[in-house]
Design a protein around this motif. Structure first.
Motif, mmCIF file in Angstrom:
data_model
loop_
_atom_site.group_PDB
_atom_site.id
_atom_site.type_symbol
_atom_site.label_atom_id
_atom_site.label_comp_id
_atom_site.label_asym_id
_atom_site.label_seq_id
_atom_site.Cartn_x
_atom_site.Cartn_y
_atom_site.Cartn_z
ATOM 1 N N SER A 148 0.863 -1.171 0.000
ATOM 2 C CA SER A 148 0.000 0.000 0.000
ATOM 3 C C SER A 148 0.904 1.226 0.000
ATOM 4 O O SER A 148 1.959 1.234 0.640
ATOM 5 C CB SER A 148 -0.908 0.031 1.236
ATOM 6 N N VAL A 149 0.477 2.300 -0.718
ATOM 7 C CA VAL A 149 1.326 3.472 -0.868
ATOM 8 C C VAL A 149 0.549 4.748 -0.579
ATOM 9 O O VAL A 149 -0.682 4.752 -0.586
ATOM 10 C CB VAL A 149 1.931 3.553 -2.288
ATOM 11 N N GLU A 150 1.284 5.829 -0.326
ATOM 12 C CA GLU A 150 0.724 7.169 -0.169
ATOM 13 C C GLU A 150 1.571 8.147 -0.973
ATOM 14 O O GLU A 150 2.734 7.861 -1.294
ATOM 15 C CB GLU A 150 0.728 7.614 1.302
ATOM 16 N N ASN A 151 0.994 9.302 -1.276
ATOM 17 C CA ASN A 151 1.778 10.356 -1.913
ATOM 18 C C ASN A 151 2.912 10.781 -0.989
ATOM 19 O O ASN A 151 2.725 10.903 0.223
ATOM 20 C CB ASN A 151 0.893 11.564 -2.236
ATOM 21 N N LEU A 152 4.084 11.004 -1.559
ATOM 22 C CA LEU A 152 5.243 11.444 -0.773
ATOM 23 C C LEU A 152 5.174 12.963 -0.619
ATOM 24 O O LEU A 152 5.629 13.711 -1.476
ATOM 25 C CB LEU A 152 6.552 11.032 -1.457
ATOM 26 N N THR A 153 4.583 13.411 0.467
ATOM 27 C CA THR A 153 4.499 14.845 0.745
ATOM 28 C C THR A 153 5.821 15.331 1.333
ATOM 29 O O THR A 153 6.682 14.538 1.724
ATOM 30 C CB THR A 153 3.373 15.131 1.739
ATOM 31 N N SER A 154 5.967 16.645 1.407
ATOM 32 C CA SER A 154 7.185 17.220 1.997
ATOM 33 C C SER A 154 7.342 16.782 3.446
ATOM 34 O O SER A 154 8.455 16.484 3.908
ATOM 35 C CB SER A 154 7.131 18.754 1.914
ATOM 36 N N ARG A 155 6.219 16.717 4.161
ATOM 37 C CA ARG A 155 6.269 16.301 5.575
ATOM 38 C C ARG A 155 6.749 14.862 5.700
ATOM 39 O O ARG A 155 7.612 14.542 6.537
ATOM 40 C CB ARG A 155 4.883 16.464 6.200
ATOM 41 N N LEU A 156 6.221 13.955 4.853
ATOM 42 C CA LEU A 156 6.627 12.552 4.922
ATOM 43 C C LEU A 156 8.071 12.387 4.471
ATOM 44 O O LEU A 156 8.800 11.548 5.018
ATOM 45 C CB LEU A 156 5.693 11.701 4.056
ATOM 46 N N ALA A 157 8.481 13.182 3.484
ATOM 47 C CA ALA A 157 9.873 13.098 3.035
ATOM 48 C C ALA A 157 10.825 13.453 4.175
ATOM 49 O O ALA A 157 11.838 12.766 4.400
ATOM 50 C CB ALA A 157 10.095 14.026 1.839
ATOM 51 N N ARG A 158 10.521 14.524 4.919
ATOM 52 C CA ARG A 158 11.362 14.906 6.060
ATOM 53 C C ARG A 158 11.345 13.834 7.139
ATOM 54 O O ARG A 158 12.385 13.516 7.729
ATOM 55 C CB ARG A 158 10.889 16.240 6.632
ATOM 56 N N ARG A 159 10.157 13.276 7.362
ATOM 57 C CA ARG A 159 10.023 12.274 8.424
ATOM 58 C C ARG A 159 10.872 11.041 8.136
ATOM 59 O O ARG A 159 11.494 10.466 9.047
ATOM 60 C CB ARG A 159 8.550 11.878 8.556
ATOM 61 N N TYR A 160 10.922 10.621 6.865
ATOM 62 C CA TYR A 160 11.662 9.400 6.523
ATOM 63 C C TYR A 160 13.082 9.692 6.040
ATOM 64 O O TYR A 160 13.816 8.762 5.684
ATOM 65 C CB TYR A 160 10.890 8.610 5.452
ATOM 66 N N GLY A 161 13.485 10.973 6.043
ATOM 67 C CA GLY A 161 14.854 11.311 5.735
ATOM 68 C C GLY A 161 15.191 11.463 4.269
ATOM 69 O O GLY A 161 16.380 11.410 3.897
ATOM 70 N N TYR A 162 14.176 11.695 3.412
ATOM 71 C CA TYR A 162 14.429 11.851 1.986
ATOM 72 C C TYR A 162 14.623 13.328 1.640
ATOM 73 O O TYR A 162 13.970 14.197 2.230
ATOM 74 C CB TYR A 162 13.270 11.301 1.157
ATOM 75 N N PRO A 163 15.500 13.622 0.680
ATOM 76 C CA PRO A 163 15.622 15.011 0.205
ATOM 77 C C PRO A 163 14.284 15.491 -0.365
ATOM 78 O O PRO A 163 13.514 14.696 -0.921
ATOM 79 C CB PRO A 163 16.683 14.918 -0.899
ATOM 80 N N GLU A 164 14.014 16.776 -0.255
ATOM 81 C CA GLU A 164 12.716 17.313 -0.662
ATOM 82 C C GLU A 164 12.478 17.185 -2.160
ATOM 83 O O GLU A 164 11.331 17.133 -2.604
ATOM 84 C CB GLU A 164 12.595 18.783 -0.245
ATOM 85 N N GLU A 165 13.542 17.095 -2.949
ATOM 86 C CA GLU A 165 13.359 17.012 -4.402
ATOM 87 C C GLU A 165 12.996 15.610 -4.882
ATOM 88 O O GLU A 165 12.666 15.411 -6.062
ATOM 89 C CB GLU A 165 14.634 17.480 -5.132
ATOM 90 N N VAL A 166 13.027 14.607 -3.998
ATOM 91 C CA VAL A 166 12.692 13.239 -4.394
ATOM 92 C C VAL A 166 11.203 13.143 -4.715
ATOM 93 O O VAL A 166 10.365 13.636 -3.968
ATOM 94 C CB VAL A 166 13.064 12.231 -3.276
ATOM 95 N N ARG A 167 10.875 12.512 -5.829
ATOM 96 C CA ARG A 167 9.491 12.335 -6.246
ATOM 97 C C ARG A 167 9.172 10.843 -6.289
ATOM 98 O O ARG A 167 10.015 10.013 -6.610
ATOM 99 C CB ARG A 167 9.240 12.943 -7.635
#
Length: 497
Positions: free
Chosen positions: A403-422
């Protein structure tokens, strides 16, 4: 003629003039509209609006005044055995939680949904929430005197979550006075009346905590809501939120599950505005076909925009008015149909209120250049269609086991991904599934499917469906964050069956 007689004659003349003026005003219907019963066009219900200078009441007086106009609504939905395995819709999960609609396979059941409503006209028109009467096979209304009536659904607005129903009581019914929600102030005392957990006509008090709140679930947008800390519980939906004048300023609609004192109400002015369309059976909205984003200071700086005014286009759906007009991902919309766009909520509202079929101009900034595009607005697709598409997508996901969700800026920060990751974020992996066997884990980001970049959940499901339609294997390009905080990426082949 002495002075006493003169004063008497002048006084009598003033009284007579006043009486004549009142008669003329009544015959010409120039009585101040705030004091009159407002009758809208055609067969619309006559509802009562509040006076400008109504004095404040105490809470007990408010209950005495409004309680008779509050009703208990029970919707009965017969669920066939073959459909009992269906999951709750996003709307149901958002309002009632994922466990509220547990279903037993193999038998038909009658599911009951309890809510509240508000009588707005003496002949029995009642406002409530759409989710209270959604898909109802029967709607029952119980008045404050415990008399029960079957109700007819007149019209509904799924997007705003408002519905209009009617009962035939064969007598004049008590009605609530509708106030002006635009004049509501944060900190103002309010009262909620409704039927929480089957406790009829419960009154609770609090204040307006905030205005213009935006909330949402998948495929559903709620915005411009009034927030209150007056206790609202399951069953309050559709009941009135009342100010100290005894006027209804909102329709209690939802709460934040597992939290206290976070209730939300639809502003009553919104309901009044769409009442003519509700009487026709359905409210239609304009549709553009983009995923709008707020233009934050960080995004504006990175994308070299001079200000944060406008709405960033996060995605453009294929075959929509936006797609045909030439809108592109990364555009910033600054003007729509001659109206300034300063936020995502503003754009939502303007687009929704644009009549389907109308051609409009859209002013955008693209790579630093101002452009003007032309779009022909269509009618917003029914939310049921979107839910059906979601269910198809989940069925495809089930074959893979994730199951997946959209990678929002908040989730990217939470999981340690750079903000430019899509991409889309993996939020669940089923044990022993093809995805689990291939080493996909919760927290991974799916960035490509068969070497096509993934931007959001909707596109991901479409690409996955297309890939599995051609064969039983899918090539994923996946990123993850290791224990040192570094992002690592890899290709993963997942075979189904």
């Amino acid at each position: 003629m002495n002075k006493g007689r003169i004063y008497l004659l002048v006084s009598l003349a003033a009284v007579v003039s006043l009486l004549i003026g009142m008669i003329i005003a009544g015959s010409l219907e120039i009585t101040p509209p705030s004091l009159a019963l407002r009758e809208r066009e055609g067969e619309l219900p006559v509802y009562q609006e509040g006076a400008e200078e109504s004095p404040p009441l105490n809470f007990a007086d408010i209950v005495d005044r409004v309680n008779p106009a509050v009703v208990n609504i029970t919707s009965v939905i017969v669920v066939k055995g073959e459909s009992l395995s269906q999951r709750p819709t996003p709307m149901e999960e958002f309002f009632f939680g994922p466990d509220f609609f547990r279903r037993r396979p193999g038998e038909d059941i009658a599911r009951k949904v309890a809510g509240s409503g508000l009588i707005i006209s003496k002949d029995g028109y009642i406002l409530t929430n759409h989710h209270v009467v959604r898909n109802a096979d029967q709607i029952k209304v119980k008045l404050s005197d415990d008399k029960e009536f079957k109700a007819k659904l007149i019209g509904t607005d799924q997007l705003r979550d408002i519905a209009l129903i009617k009962i035939d009581a064969e007598r004049d019914l008590p009605v609530a006075v509708l106030g002006d929600s635009d004049k509501v102030r944060v900190g103002e005392w309010v009262m909620a009346i409704g039927n929480p957990v089957a406790l009829d006509h419960t009154a609770t008090v609090g204040v307006i905590s905030a205005k213009g709140r935006t909330l949402g679930a998948e495929n559903v947008a709620f915005f411009n809501y009034l927030q209150t800390d007056a206790a609202i519980n399951e069953g309050n939906s559709g009941g009135p939120l009342i100010n100290l004048k005894g006027e209804v300023i909102g329709i209690n609609t939802l709460i934040v599950a597992m939290r206290e004192n976070l209730g939300f109400a639809i502003p009553i002015n919104m309901a009044k505005k769409i009442l003519p369309a509700l009487m026709k059976g359905k409210v239609t909205y304009g549709y553009l076909g983009i995923t709008p984003q707020e233009l934050t200071p960080e995004l504006a700086e990175m994308m070299k925009f001079p200000s944060t005014e406008g709405t960033l286009v996060g995605d453009v759906q294929e075959g929509t008015p936006a797609d045909e007009a030439g809108l592109q991902k990364g555009d910033v919309i600054t003007e729509f149909d001659g109206k300034k766009v300063d936020s995502r909520n503003t754009l939502y509202t303007i687009v929704a209120e644009t009549p389907p079929g109308k051609k409009i101009k859209i002013k955008v900034i693209r790579q630093g250049k101002v452009m003007e595009l032309t779009a022909k607005i269509t009618e917003r697709p029914e939310l049921q269609e979107a839910e059906a598409e979601r269910e198809k997508g989940e069925e495809i996901e089930g074959k893979i086991g994730i199951s997946v969700e959209n990678l929002t800026s908040r989730l990217a920060r939470r999981y340690g991904y750079p903000e430019e990751v899509r991409g889309v974020l993996v939020v669940q992996v089923q044990p022993l599934s093809p995805a689990a066997d291939a080493g996909i884990s919760r927290g991974d980001v799916i960035r490509e499917i068969n070497q096509v970049p993934v931007e959001n959940v909707r596109q991901y499901r479409r690409l996955l469906r297309e890939a599995l339609g051609k064969g039983d294997a899918v090539l994923f390009y996946i990123s993850s964050v290791d224990s040192f905080g570094n992002m690592v990426s890899r290709y993963v082949a997942v075979k189904v069956g």
